[in-house]
Design an enzyme around this catalytic site. Structure first.
Site, short mmCIF file in Angstrom:
data_model
loop_
_atom_site.label_atom_id
_atom_site.label_comp_id
_atom_site.label_asym_id
_atom_site.label_seq_id
_atom_site.Cartn_x
_atom_site.Cartn_y
_atom_site.Cartn_z
N CYS A 35 0.89 -1.47 -0.58
CA CYS A 35 -0.07 -0.37 -0.53
C CYS A 35 0.92 0.98 -0.28
CB CYS A 35 -1.30 -0.05 1.18
SG CYS A 35 -0.27 -0.74 3.02
N HIS A 114 -2.10 0.92 7.37
CA HIS A 114 -2.07 1.92 5.46
C HIS A 114 -1.58 2.93 4.92
CE1 HIS A 114 -4.12 0.39 2.41
NE2 HIS A 114 -5.17 1.06 2.37
#
Length: 177
Positions: A35, A114
């Site tokens: 990510c 994330h």
């Protein structure tokens, strides 16, 4: 935290419809635990006017970023096809692995952290998260108010999660010119 964010937002189906109007370059994340790389690529792919070489706002021909942007702009590849391109690109894999293994943190499949990218595209703030089905429209802004609007968004996320465990990176023009 992601579930809380999604509950407070317009449905992804509605966002996908809105994205057809002024569509940022969006890439579906296929590779797990990539990510950070995805967020950086989303940012770079959507700010070619800030980062690109040349007079026409394109990345130098033959470079990885030029190939990626061309697949979207010139060939009309879908987010899933762009994700497959990234998954199969040996140059990206080599560079990603070099940096992923040289850092201070361990790669953990069960991480809570994330990375996403926020871009200002034609006066609209877009959240680009490769795990989603489409980019999310987060509001309107100008170049001058973009940073303020992002700070407000992040404050909302901090309040929802009751945490300040995040990092920020900005891609911006050189203001010293």
């Amino acid at each position: 935290m992601l579930a809380q964010q999604e509950a407070a937002q317009v449905s992804e189906e509605e966002q996908a419809h809105l994205a057809q109007v002024r569509k940022p370059q969006y890439i579906k994340q296929i590779v797990a635990n990539a990510c950070g790389t995805m967020a950086l690529l989303h940012a770079l792919a959507n700010v070619t006017d800030l980062c690109a070489d040349g007079e026409n706002g394109n990345y130098r021909e033959g470079t990885f970023l030029h190939r990626l942007v061309s697949l979207y702009k010139d060939e009309g590849k879908t987010p899933e096809q762009l994700g497959e391109f990234l998954n199969e690109d040996e140059e990206l894999e080599r560079v990603h692995n070099m940096f992923a293994t040289s850092g201070q943190s361990n790669m953990d499949e069960n991480t809570r952290f994330h990375f996403v990218a926020y871009v200002n595209l034609a006066g609209t703030i877009w959240e680009l998260d490769g795990r989603r089905s489409a980019p999310l429209q987060k509001g309107d802004c100008t170049n001058e108010t973009f940073g303020i609007k992002i700070a407000e968004l992040l404050q909302g996320y901090v309040q929802m999660d009751n945490s300040c465990a995040f990092s920020l990176m900005a891609l911006a023009p050189d203001m010293g010119q």
